[in-house]
Design an enzyme around this catalytic site. Structure first.
Site, short mmCIF file in Angstrom:
data_model
loop_
_atom_site.label_atom_id
_atom_site.label_comp_id
_atom_site.label_asym_id
_atom_site.label_seq_id
_atom_site.Cartn_x
_atom_site.Cartn_y
_atom_site.Cartn_z
N TYR A 40 58.74 116.46 115.29
CA TYR A 40 57.44 116.54 115.97
C TYR A 40 57.45 117.79 116.86
O TYR A 40 57.96 118.82 116.47
CB TYR A 40 57.17 115.24 116.72
N LYS A 95 50.12 96.14 93.94
CA LYS A 95 50.09 97.34 93.09
C LYS A 95 50.99 98.42 93.68
O LYS A 95 51.72 99.13 92.98
CB LYS A 95 48.66 97.85 92.97
N ASP A 163 42.15 99.72 85.70
CA ASP A 163 41.60 98.58 84.95
C ASP A 163 41.02 99.03 83.61
O ASP A 163 41.06 98.29 82.63
CB ASP A 163 40.51 97.88 85.78
N ALA A 196 32.94 93.49 76.59
CA ALA A 196 32.35 94.83 76.62
C ALA A 196 32.35 95.37 78.04
O ALA A 196 31.47 96.13 78.43
CB ALA A 196 30.93 94.79 76.05
N GLY A 197 33.36 94.99 78.80
CA GLY A 197 33.50 95.49 80.16
C GLY A 197 34.22 96.82 80.21
O GLY A 197 34.40 97.49 79.19
N ALA A 199 37.41 97.68 80.69
CA ALA A 199 38.64 97.82 79.90
C ALA A 199 38.33 97.93 78.42
O ALA A 199 38.93 98.75 77.71
CB ALA A 199 39.56 96.63 80.16
N ASN A 287 43.52 86.95 80.50
CA ASN A 287 44.51 86.31 81.37
C ASN A 287 43.84 85.31 82.30
O ASN A 287 42.73 85.55 82.76
CB ASN A 287 45.25 87.37 82.20
#
Length: 780
Positions: A40, A95, A163, A196-197, A199, A287
């Site tokens: 510092y 994550k 995703d 149809a999202g 992913a 899932n």
């Protein structure tokens, strides 16, 4: 001059690597006043001025180059929907753990309370000076498409919505290999996609980039086929409109080659699968429940290749195979984006890796003997240690070749070595053992339960599903220690061998023990008396099937722990003496050392038996033993009696087990120097072999070697693992840490799995000892 020196010291302190070379980020000490002045004020001003003069130096003097933001607004959290940013935080933190474990990437998770896409974009864009990359997570469609597109346009660091692209990359690699096995060409196969999202759309676009034809896709959402007759379609879905007859899912699946499921469980039946084309491919990735179960799909079609998102079946499509390594490669070349070329490079690297021989450590982790490329293995396993040094370089090369890298890599071999150093194979070994242990936890007796380290370990072992601890000792004392230290042992059984409550069991054990030792120095009175000793009582629990393994030795001398095991359990048939082996967790992988604890000066016959016992134990970890029998002599360079003992032992070993990879006598330097071995001793079985097992000529050399490695922090020591006992009893070192006790518990459980083929879980669920499990059993 002095000011120049201080300036240089400040820059060196803050430097994260040398120009032109990717390095493991060093840990900086801050122990002295000088260290603090560099970290510092006033020293920190020097790198600040350097960065002000050249903003690109932010990568050189700060952690930006290894820092990723995991960002969400909580609008599409797992299968839970829009639960808000606070409720989504545990997922983002998880994550971050995966980034660190698998790729050594540091992460800040950031939860943003904003649903307006444009405002969200502006907030994230403003964070660019801090981070080397952005991982978008759990943002609902269609906003996620807009947000990612705008951020990629406006930011000069890698941005990826995992995703979308994570599932696409992993499933695409699996698809390439499935097509190869099923002898299908991707440009000709007919797809049915349910979902149809975000992913699903990303998957289809990536499949098309690999050669699939858009006209060969039939796409279904919750309202049916994406068909020209519908008026409720957004712009993304309109890309996949079908003409002709408006078919149901069952009708559309007839004669289809591939089913891609990214929707909800149970929408596909075995009867529907039966109508698919020859050699069908089904990726049921919903899932936690897939569109069709593994059992129903494989029962309906014997020629099927099936994948799911679940870890308890083959061919798991798991995003962790992608995002850590994609960002690692992108960060290491300072890529300005993650483009299509980089994603395709990750796909092909994953697909090719699945075709190569699987390392022993992966077989061990998944309790398999030999995982090979085929219908049940089309995608690498998440615990494969090669992923980092395979996928990250492929991504980095694609970034360079496609012109988005600001920091080219010249020496790819050195880069791969640096990647392996980031995590080291030592972490992988214990992770693999933990995975194996959790598949069939065993009952572990702890003879010294009146110790806070043992109690902490016992709670962790039980909570993490590694095993079922049994505590021996005075109950009130144990519970007091637990309460004072905040340790939860309410669900664990405690037995005091000295108590009246254990008299019946104690006498039962005594009778069995007296039958074993009545002609070997014990009378009936002594047999009953010695059963009050916790080590003897614990060993008899293992011998009589009331437990599967015992761990002791934290506060007792080594011989005092071994003796009860030898007198109650005894050695395996055909084994004349036991031995002790350590597993040293090195950065290059596990190294097994024997004998390190029992036999002082073994004869050639005894050394041969130690070698065979060690080889068998190494095989129990699904690792192929490659053994060097050590001496100060190499292949007859000395004709001393000590050297001749080792050479003779090797002859005995080869006679008993001709296929075992073993050689000696040799110096340790020869064992690990492949060039020296090849040039001077080309006849050796260990030429071009990675030695993983060392047999020492006597106890002194083995014990000194493992202690030097441990104390110089060259490796973590796990052991000693007792070899040759009929049932698992393992001895802790005096003063072992909680981590060491946990490691030994993993060894004990894996050992017990091998020596006992019956599952312990059902026994435990019916037992009155484990209250929590008994309650769960009733609820089941």
């Amino acid at each position: 001059m002095q000011n120049d020196l201080r300036k240089q010291q400040a820059l060196e302190y803050h430097a994260k690597g040398r120009p032109g070379k990717i390095e493991v980020i060093p840990t900086k000490e801050a122990k002295t006043q000088r260290d603090l002045s560099l970290a510092y004020s006033p020293g920190v001003a020097v790198p600040c001025l350097e960065i002000a003069a050249n903003p690109a130096d932010v990568y050189k003097y700060t952690a930006k180059g290894n820092l990723v933001a995991v960002i969400s607004n909580g609008t599409a959290v797992l299968g839970l929907g829009d639960i808000g940013p606070e409720a989504g935080k545990p997922v983002m933190e998880g994550k971050g753990v995966l980034f660190k474990i698998f790729a050594d990437i540091d992460v800040f998770d950031i939860e943003i309370n904003e649903k307006d896409p444009e405002k969200f974009v502006q907030i994230v864009k403003a964070l660019e000076p801090t981070f080397g990359g952005v991982n978008l997570e759990d943002i609902k469609a269609p906003e996620c498409f807009y947000i990612e597109k705008k951020l990629k346009e406006q930011m000069n660091i890698p941005v990826m919505h995992d995703d979308q692209h994570g599932t696409a990359i992993i499933s695409a690699a699996a698809l390439l290999n499935a097509c190869e096995i099923q002898k299908k060409k991707i440009e000709k196969i007919r797809f049915v996609v349910n979902g149809a999202g975000a992913a699903a759309v990303a998957c289809m676009k990536l499949y098309i980039a690999l050669g699939a034809k858009k006209e060969n896709f039939r796409v279904y959402d919750s309202k049916g086929l994406i068909h020209e007759s519908r008026t409720d379609l957004d712009e993304l879905k309109k890309e996949f409109i079908c003409g002709g007859k408006n078919l149901s899912l069952a009708e559309g699946l007839k004669d289809a080659d591939v089913f891609i499921g990214l929707s909800k469980g149970g929408v596909l039946s075995g009867e529907m699968v039966k109508t698919m084309a020859k050699n069908p491919i089904v990726f049921a990735m919903a899932n936690p429940d897939p569109e069709i179960s593994w059992e129903e799909a494989t029962e309906a079609r014997k020629d099927i290749i099936m994948a799911t998102g679940r870890s308890d079946y083959p061919n798991q499509v798991n995003n962790v195979l992608g995002f850590p390594y994609i960002f690692r490669g992108a960060l290491d070349v300072k890529a300005t984006t993650i483009n299509e070329a980089m994603k395709l490079a990750a796909v092909r690297a994953l697909a090719e890796l699945a075709k190569t021989p699987v390392p022993d450590i992966v077989n061990m982790a998944y309790n398999e003997t030999n995982i090979v490329f085929g219908e049940h293995y089309i995608i690498p396993k998440p615990l494969d240690p090669r992923l980092l040094s395979t996928v990250a370089p492929a991504v980095a090369k694609a970034a360079i070749e496609s012109g988005v890298a600001k920091h080219p890599i010249a020496d790819w071999d050195a880069y791969a070595n640096e990647l392996n150093k980031r995590l080291g194979l030592d972490n992988q070994v214990m992770r693999a053992l933990g995975n194996k242990a959790r598949k069939d936890p065993k009952r572990i007796v702890f003879a010294e339960a009146d110790n806070v380290k043992i109690l902490k370990s016992a709670q962790l072992i039980f909570d993490e599903g590694i095993g079922y601890p049994i505590l021996l000792g005075e109950e009130n004392k144990i519970r007091t220690i637990a309460e004072v230290n905040g340790i939860d042992i309410d669900d664990l059984p405690i037995f005091d061998p000295r108590s009246d409550a254990q008299e019946e069991k104690r006498n039962q054990y005594a009778d069995i023990f007296f039958a074993k030792r009545g002609r070997k120095g014990f009378n009936a009175y002594e047999a009953r008396k010695i059963m009050k000793d916790r080590n003897y009582y614990g060993c008899m629990m293992v011998e009589c099937g009331d437990a599967d393994a015992m761990i002791s030795g934290l506060s007792k001398n080594y011989p005092d722990t071994i003796r009860p095991a030898l007198q109650t359990i005894g050695t395996e048939e055909g084994v004349s003496r036991i031995a002790g082996m350590y597993m040293m967790l090195t950065k290059k992988g596990p190294l097994f050392l024997a004998d390190t604890t029992v036999n002082f000066n073994p004869t050639a016959e005894e050394l041969a038996e130690i070698t065979l016992l060690a080889a068998r134990e190494v095989r129990h970890f699904n690792i192929t033993p490659r053994i060097a029998m050590l001496s100060y002599s190499t292949f007859g360079s000395s004709d001393s009696p000590e050297a001749k003992v080792v050479a003779e032992a090797r002859k005995i070993v080869k006679k008993k087990m001709p296929n075992l990879i073993v050689d000696g006598e040799m110096q340790a330097s020869v064992a690990f120097n492949k060039e020296l071995m090849k040039e001077n001793y080309p006849f050796s079985e260990l030429v071009d072999q990675d030695v993983n097992t060392l047999i020492f000529p006597n106890l002194a050399s083995g014990n000194i070697a493992y202690n030097l490695m441990k104390e110089l922090e060259m490796a973590d020591a796990v052991g000693p693992i007792l070899l040759g006992l009929k049932k698992p009893v393992h001895v802790l070192q005096l003063g072992s840490s909680v981590r060491s006790i946990l490691n030994m518990a993993l060894i004990a459980v894996v050992d017990a799995q091998i020596k006992s083929k019956t599952s312990t879980h059902e026994i435990v669920k019916k037992s009155p000892w484990w209250k929590k499990l008994r309650k769960e059993n009733k609820e089941d």
